[in-house]
Design an enzyme around this catalytic site. Sequence first.
Site, PDB file in Angstrom:
ATOM      1  N   HIS A 139      36.451  39.647  43.500  1.00  0.00           N
ATOM      2  CA  HIS A 139      36.700  40.502  42.450  1.00  0.00           C
ATOM      3  C   HIS A 139      38.117  40.633  42.411  1.00  0.00           C
ATOM      4  CE1 HIS A 139      36.802  44.531  40.670  1.00  0.00           C
ATOM      5  NE2 HIS A 139      35.405  44.431  40.608  1.00  0.00           N
ATOM      6  N   ARG A 179      40.281  49.038  34.671  1.00  0.00           N
ATOM      7  CA  ARG A 179      41.037  48.081  33.560  1.00  0.00           C
ATOM      8  C   ARG A 179      40.251  48.360  32.151  1.00  0.00           C
ATOM      9  NH1 ARG A 179      39.785  42.705  35.435  1.00  0.00           N
ATOM     10  NH2 ARG A 179      38.679  43.648  37.151  1.00  0.00           N
TER      11      ARG A 179
HETATM   12  O1  MEZ Z   1      29.135  44.529  38.868  1.00  0.00           O
HETATM   13  C1  MEZ Z   1      30.055  44.913  39.588  1.00  0.00           C
HETATM   14  O2  MEZ Z   1      30.300  44.134  40.553  1.00  0.00           O
HETATM   15  C2  MEZ Z   1      30.605  45.853  39.341  1.00  0.00           C
HETATM   16  C3  MEZ Z   1      30.153  47.186  38.531  1.00  0.00           C
HETATM   17  C4  MEZ Z   1      32.051  46.308  39.887  1.00  0.00           C
HETATM   18  C5  MEZ Z   1      33.065  47.222  39.537  1.00  0.00           C
HETATM   19  O3  MEZ Z   1      34.125  46.492  39.376  1.00  0.00           O
HETATM   20  O4  MEZ Z   1      33.083  48.277  39.545  1.00  0.00           O
END
Ligand code: MEZ
Length: 571
Positions: free
Chosen positions: A327, A347
């Site tokens: 992430h 974001r």
């Molecule tokens: O789908 C995801 O991983 C999610 C919703 C994560 C996020 O950034 O909130």
Amino acid sequence: MYPDYMAESLRKVAQTRPARLELARKPDPVYPPMSAEERRAVLEGFHPDFEASARRPVRVGPNRDESLTTEVSDLLESHSWLRSNQVNLDKPDFETDLLIIGGGGAGCNAALVAMKEHGMRSIIATKLRMGDANSMMSQGGMQAAVSRTDSPTRHYLDAIGGGHFENKPELVRALTEDGPGVVKWLEDLGVCWDKQQDGALKVMHGGGTSRKRMLSCRDYTGAMIMRTLMDEVRNHPDMITVKDFMPAVELIMDDKGRCAGAVLYSLDSEEFFTVKAKSTVIATGGYGRLHIRGYDTTNHYGATGDGLVMAYRAGAKLMYMDSVQYHPTGVSFPEQIAGFLVTEAIRGAGGQPLDKDGELFVYPREPRDIEAAAIIRECVQNGGGVTTPSGRVGVWLDSPLIDMLHGEGYTEKHFPAMYRQFIQYGIDITKLPMLIYPSLHYQNGGIEINEKCETDIPGLYVAGEASGGLHGRNRLMGNSVLDYNVFGRRAGRYAGEYARKVKLGKLSLAHLDAYEKELKDAGVKTDLVTPVLLPSYAPEDVKKRQLLRGDNTLPGSTVLQNRLHEERSGA
Ligand code: MEZ
């Protein structure tokens, strides 16, 4: 609070903010999105999947000789906790229609649908407690094509593009076409989606979406969905039995090669229990707690890839296990919460990634793998990162812009989880940016399934993050929340249908002996015993003193410890 030495960098962020705010108010992107060539270059240069030692061929099992993520190859080349003769399969401890392994969103959905559509009884076996899962922790939202300007076809195209056109099309079709129905199913059960003034569902953008499609419950989306699903499961104690602290350690087969249940291990009593089930659903989630390439993770404590290894030993094929999702925005500071998720919705609402001089260096809503690789490049190659007291690095995510764009109070109202996460360490994200760095977030691949959640093994179904193929090699935000709902429901439907008809033969764990032989024949030498079940964070000196196998100790596993002791002493 941030340490004093970061003050100069924070001052620069504040200085560039007015001009960046102007940019954000215009319809054009605040920074040029990358071309296809630029994307390829940043991925190949900086995404952790492309590091030289990131992958290696696995030497055993259905994917033998295929290059997989190194830690996954290690995981699969490991010993079982069990020997085939260690439990009595003639007298199973429990019998049920469906055994569901995992008590997150996919598992709960599967049990509910199998009951509602087929009148089938389930046991949900969970490693910790029901709801202790990544499903509970998702923040930003769930994609579904519900707005008037959107359609499942557009959603399909976005998901396929985000996955670099490698997704299994039939799975994406199921995901996107079932999406609007899932929104209704959850709302009927009690999920309170964020709404607009006129009562219409509120939708937002996420990375890689061509339409606003992200439904949310503030930034507690997963918690709201799981609370609702768990309540519904608990409403049916006569049909759904939940076994907490009872992880599965191996699948049980029958003499016709069908899956016939699993062996559970009680973390309380340290005993093994056998469950005979007409069909079995793996809903064990992902593997963030393997800390691939040493990364921090957004994942739940129990996310150790258990379903992968059980299914693999039983003969199920894996797909895209060479691809890991980092992430883009995990917490870098405060270090007590390093790796925790900072939702992509920040974001989506206007938060901008900035280097140490307060300058934008990437379009804020590139697909995840691209955004993450660009942040790593900024820190590793361009020296644009800020170093934390313990030597981590990060770039700024300028959150104060959000209130400036949407009005005072917006952040606290729409991102209460995020606000709380930082304010408890004295950082008010409405006034100061957050320091972020990519964090291991999602298992892009998994056990191969078709649109009915079937695997190569009759009677074995997989749903949610444990499965592979749906997201190709890169998942878009909000498609995993939809995934565990759509495919959890489908698993319940098709596993329930199968359970009505199947007549199981003699139960067996012979596949464990065959796998052990394969390891030996391939010359694999390892001390690793899996499923990992619980990650170990013991420091090195403590690990050395642990009774069993260093960093891979099943808590209190007396049976196993005795066995290994016997083996080592030649008894
Ligand atoms: O789908 C995801 O991983 C999610 C919703 C994560 C996020 O950034 O909130």
